[in-house]
Design a protein around this motif. Structure first.
Motif, mmCIF file in Angstrom:
data_model
loop_
_atom_site.group_PDB
_atom_site.id
_atom_site.type_symbol
_atom_site.label_atom_id
_atom_site.label_comp_id
_atom_site.label_asym_id
_atom_site.label_seq_id
_atom_site.Cartn_x
_atom_site.Cartn_y
_atom_site.Cartn_z
ATOM 1 N N MET A 36 89.323 65.626 42.321
ATOM 2 C CA MET A 36 89.902 66.138 43.502
ATOM 3 C C MET A 36 88.870 65.974 44.573
ATOM 4 O O MET A 36 87.706 66.394 44.190
ATOM 5 C CB MET A 36 90.643 67.365 43.456
ATOM 6 N N HIS A 37 89.101 65.213 45.721
ATOM 7 C CA HIS A 37 88.140 64.870 46.819
ATOM 8 C C HIS A 37 88.534 65.935 47.940
ATOM 9 O O HIS A 37 89.562 65.965 48.678
ATOM 10 C CB HIS A 37 88.312 63.636 47.152
ATOM 11 N N VAL A 38 87.633 67.016 48.120
ATOM 12 C CA VAL A 38 87.957 67.899 49.217
ATOM 13 C C VAL A 38 86.890 67.777 50.442
ATOM 14 O O VAL A 38 85.684 67.596 49.954
ATOM 15 C CB VAL A 38 87.850 69.437 48.783
ATOM 16 N N VAL A 39 87.345 67.635 51.706
ATOM 17 C CA VAL A 39 86.500 67.748 52.681
ATOM 18 C C VAL A 39 86.439 69.023 53.156
ATOM 19 O O VAL A 39 87.418 69.617 53.647
ATOM 20 C CB VAL A 39 87.037 66.681 53.865
ATOM 21 N N ILE A 40 85.088 69.656 53.586
ATOM 22 C CA ILE A 40 84.828 70.960 54.061
ATOM 23 C C ILE A 40 84.406 70.807 55.462
ATOM 24 O O ILE A 40 83.112 70.497 55.742
ATOM 25 C CB ILE A 40 84.048 71.693 53.335
ATOM 26 N N GLN B 143 84.430 70.197 39.009
ATOM 27 C CA GLN B 143 84.885 68.782 38.821
ATOM 28 C C GLN B 143 85.139 68.238 40.136
ATOM 29 O O GLN B 143 85.226 66.891 40.397
ATOM 30 C CB GLN B 143 85.925 68.646 37.615
ATOM 31 N N ASP B 144 85.425 68.920 41.249
ATOM 32 C CA ASP B 144 85.833 68.081 42.479
ATOM 33 C C ASP B 144 84.836 67.826 43.106
ATOM 34 O O ASP B 144 83.591 68.083 43.158
ATOM 35 C CB ASP B 144 86.389 69.350 43.186
ATOM 36 N N THR B 145 84.954 66.691 44.095
ATOM 37 C CA THR B 145 83.992 66.048 44.787
ATOM 38 C C THR B 145 84.258 66.468 46.229
ATOM 39 O O THR B 145 85.405 66.701 46.880
ATOM 40 C CB THR B 145 84.162 64.402 45.103
ATOM 41 N N LEU B 146 82.984 67.072 46.699
ATOM 42 C CA LEU B 146 82.868 67.895 47.967
ATOM 43 C C LEU B 146 82.336 66.882 49.084
ATOM 44 O O LEU B 146 81.205 66.589 48.734
ATOM 45 C CB LEU B 146 82.498 69.051 47.811
ATOM 46 N N THR B 147 82.943 66.760 50.143
ATOM 47 C CA THR B 147 82.131 66.495 51.109
ATOM 48 C C THR B 147 82.072 67.060 52.507
ATOM 49 O O THR B 147 82.942 67.861 52.879
ATOM 50 C CB THR B 147 82.903 64.927 51.989
ATOM 51 N N LEU B 148 80.777 67.725 52.978
ATOM 52 C CA LEU B 148 80.481 68.534 53.948
ATOM 53 C C LEU B 148 80.509 67.924 55.422
ATOM 54 O O LEU B 148 79.650 67.028 55.467
ATOM 55 C CB LEU B 148 79.203 69.528 53.529
ATOM 56 N N LEU B 149 81.102 68.343 56.176
ATOM 57 C CA LEU B 149 81.429 67.870 57.452
ATOM 58 C C LEU B 149 81.439 69.016 58.629
ATOM 59 O O LEU B 149 82.509 69.245 59.230
ATOM 60 C CB LEU B 149 82.396 66.938 57.601
ATOM 61 N N PRO B 150 80.146 69.660 58.876
ATOM 62 C CA PRO B 150 80.183 70.745 59.773
ATOM 63 C C PRO B 150 80.582 70.334 61.193
ATOM 64 O O PRO B 150 80.293 69.275 61.527
ATOM 65 C CB PRO B 150 78.519 71.193 59.828
ATOM 66 N N GLU C 78 91.969 64.292 49.406
ATOM 67 C CA GLU C 78 93.093 64.949 49.041
ATOM 68 C C GLU C 78 93.474 66.084 49.774
ATOM 69 O O GLU C 78 94.567 66.797 49.611
ATOM 70 C CB GLU C 78 93.120 64.988 47.902
ATOM 71 N N LEU C 79 92.295 66.843 50.482
ATOM 72 C CA LEU C 79 92.629 68.028 50.933
ATOM 73 C C LEU C 79 91.314 68.334 51.985
ATOM 74 O O LEU C 79 90.317 67.846 51.743
ATOM 75 C CB LEU C 79 92.453 69.484 50.060
ATOM 76 N N VAL C 80 91.673 69.023 53.118
ATOM 77 C CA VAL C 80 90.653 69.096 54.377
ATOM 78 C C VAL C 80 90.592 70.733 54.391
ATOM 79 O O VAL C 80 91.703 71.505 54.479
ATOM 80 C CB VAL C 80 91.158 68.361 55.537
ATOM 81 N N VAL C 81 89.334 71.369 54.126
ATOM 82 C CA VAL C 81 89.339 72.599 54.473
ATOM 83 C C VAL C 81 88.287 72.888 55.738
ATOM 84 O O VAL C 81 87.408 72.608 55.768
ATOM 85 C CB VAL C 81 88.506 73.409 53.302
ATOM 86 N N THR C 82 89.126 73.767 56.793
ATOM 87 C CA THR C 82 88.291 74.015 57.791
ATOM 88 C C THR C 82 88.242 75.444 57.823
ATOM 89 O O THR C 82 88.555 76.299 57.042
ATOM 90 C CB THR C 82 88.931 73.536 59.001
ATOM 91 N N GLY C 83 87.550 75.898 59.061
ATOM 92 C CA GLY C 83 87.496 77.460 59.204
ATOM 93 C C GLY C 83 86.483 77.743 60.447
ATOM 94 O O GLY C 83 86.043 77.029 61.010
ATOM 95 N N THR D 131 94.011 78.268 43.722
ATOM 96 C CA THR D 131 95.017 77.664 43.956
ATOM 97 C C THR D 131 95.272 76.437 44.294
ATOM 98 O O THR D 131 96.264 75.762 44.071
ATOM 99 C CB THR D 131 95.443 78.610 45.539
ATOM 100 N N TRP D 132 94.151 75.772 44.788
ATOM 101 C CA TRP D 132 94.396 74.489 45.262
ATOM 102 C C TRP D 132 93.888 73.346 44.467
ATOM 103 O O TRP D 132 94.402 72.052 44.302
ATOM 104 C CB TRP D 132 93.731 74.310 46.882
ATOM 105 N N SER D 133 92.739 73.864 43.558
ATOM 106 C CA SER D 133 92.153 72.744 42.858
ATOM 107 C C SER D 133 92.925 72.680 41.430
ATOM 108 O O SER D 133 93.141 73.510 40.680
ATOM 109 C CB SER D 133 90.661 72.872 42.515
ATOM 110 N N PRO D 134 93.473 71.403 40.952
ATOM 111 C CA PRO D 134 94.145 71.514 39.500
ATOM 112 C C PRO D 134 92.937 71.680 38.464
ATOM 113 O O PRO D 134 91.914 71.793 38.516
ATOM 114 C CB PRO D 134 94.487 69.968 39.468
ATOM 115 N N ALA D 135 93.821 72.268 37.482
ATOM 116 C CA ALA D 135 93.108 72.538 36.345
ATOM 117 C C ALA D 135 92.142 71.375 35.693
ATOM 118 O O ALA D 135 92.578 70.154 35.879
ATOM 119 C CB ALA D 135 93.742 73.086 35.362
ATOM 120 N N ARG D 136 90.872 71.670 35.059
ATOM 121 C CA ARG D 136 90.160 70.639 34.666
ATOM 122 C C ARG D 136 90.898 69.738 33.610
ATOM 123 O O ARG D 136 91.657 70.684 32.833
ATOM 124 C CB ARG D 136 88.941 71.152 33.884
#
Length: 387
Positions: free
Chosen positions: A1-5, A33-40, A296-301, A382-387
């Motif tokens: 899963m590719h997640v943009v933070i 296992q997820d691919t994370l892209t950090l974008l402050p 596949e998902l964007v996490v902000t905060g 909750t959001w990342s599928p199981a390995r």
């Protein structure tokens, strides 16, 4: 899963970069296992310059300016672009930020934007064709009078002693305003703001943001009157600009964004500036829409996700852009003060608070990285599928 933070700063505790790194660490704890892209990100407030510096191939010009109480603090101007197309970026919070003041120093009747004027002069010295001023996170409520004084628009003893002193300013306090305007002739002056509030009224700078800066209800009313007096002085000094379509006079104090950063927006309008959405400018500059393509998902905060977050802040800007790209977005914040009904219109799929009780708030303040990391780890289950 590719997640943009892609978070904003958590005001007073974490920069946007620190917040993104804490979220990523927690997510990785649960879903390595997820691919994370950090974008402050930023919306024009604290961290605006750092975010843009990471995205632009520019030069940093370091200097020292006055903080809201006149003490020297480090600041910078970012200059980017080819000769003839140079843009200078400044962050007003570096000189006028609430974070520069201790809790017992927060009094918007006394704090000044003089240091922001110093930043603007430093930007002008670089001879840019465009100057972008990030507005947000201020500890001032002086209508930008201090900034104007630094540019020579009037005496510092009348304009640079805080918002409260404007109530007693004389009619000729802005006798040099036209000369100050001339310094910016030929420069495209852009206000990057996170709010659209006018200068005065129930939705104005004093009524809405004064209490966040230490104003009691009584002081907020006094500041409203002082800013009203300031607009009277302006009206005596320069004619109102005309609307290009209707030919009718434009009330700059009623323009969307005039109340940004305690009225700094109003002063910049007086200098010929125009407003853009701060978060949209940042999203475009960092290439947000290209970055999220294929994810596949964007996490902000942010520190506190409240009603203001729904209008012009990073979280709302990210959610709308993610929705346009057909992606779900979630918000991870220190505190969440709005409900599901308010967030549905933005396409936000979930909101998650680090702290929900007073005890948890205290713990988050003591260990902001650790508590944010732990919450991100739980959200990932909750959001990342199981390995």
């Amino acid at each position: 899963m590719h997640v943009v933070i892609a978070p904003d700063c958590f005001t007073g505790t974490l920069t946007a970069t620190q917040a993104a790194e804490a979220m990523a660490a927690g997510w990785h704890d649960t879903a390595p296992q997820d691919t994370l892209t950090l974008l402050p990100l930023s919306d024009g407030g604290p961290g605006f310059l750092d975010v843009l510096a990471g995205a632009l191939d520019g030069d940093i010009v370091a200097l020292t300016v006055s903080d809201p109480l006149g003490r020297e603090v480090p600041a910078a101007v970012l200059v980017a672009g080819a000769p003839g197309e140079r843009t200078a970026y400044i962050e007003s919070a570096q000189a006028a930020g609430l974070h520069l003041l201790a809790a017992d120093e927060r009094n918007p009747a006394l704090t000044s934007t003089w240091g922001v004027g110093q930043l603007l002069l430093a930007a002008l010295a670089e001879k840019p064709q465009r100057i972008v001023v990030g507005l947000g996170g201020s500890g001032t409520n002086d209508g930008g009078a201090g900034l104007l004084a630094a540019l020579g628009a009037g005496p510092a003893e009348h304009l640079a002693r805080g918002g409260g002193a404007l109530a007693d300013a004389p009619d000729d306090a802005l006798s040099g305003l036209l000369s100050a305007r001339e310094q910016l002739a030929g420069v495209d002056l852009v206000l990057a703001t996170d709010v659209e509030n006018p200068l005065l009224g129930f939705k104005g700078a004093s009524a809405v943001f004064g209490p966040q800066k230490g104003a009691t209800p009584e002081l907020a009313q006094e500041l409203e009157g002082a800013l009203g007096r300031f607009t009277e002085i302006v009206a005596r000094t320069v004619p109102e600009p005309l609307d290009l379509l209707t030919g009718a006079p434009r009330r700059l104090d009623r323009e969307p964004g005039a109340g940004a950063a305690g009225g700094l927006g109003y002063a910049l309008f007086l200098l010929g500036g125009h407003r853009v959405s701060g978060v949209e400018l940042v999203l475009d500059t960092v290439g947000f829409r290209d970055v999220v393509r294929g994810s596949e998902l964007v996490v902000t905060g942010e520190g506190t996700f409240d009603w203001q977050s729904l209008q012009g802040k990073v979280a709302s800007g990210v959610a709308v852009a993610a929705l346009e790209a057909g992606l779900p977005s979630i918000v991870l914040a220190g505190q969440v003060l709005v409900g599901r009904r308010e967030t549905m219109g933005l396409g936000i799929s979930g909101t998650y608070a680090v702290a929900e009780t007073p005890e948890e708030v205290d713990a988050a303040l003591l260990d902001p990285v650790g508590t944010l990391r732990a919450r991100a780890a739980r959200v990932a289950r909750t959001w990342s599928p199981a390995r």
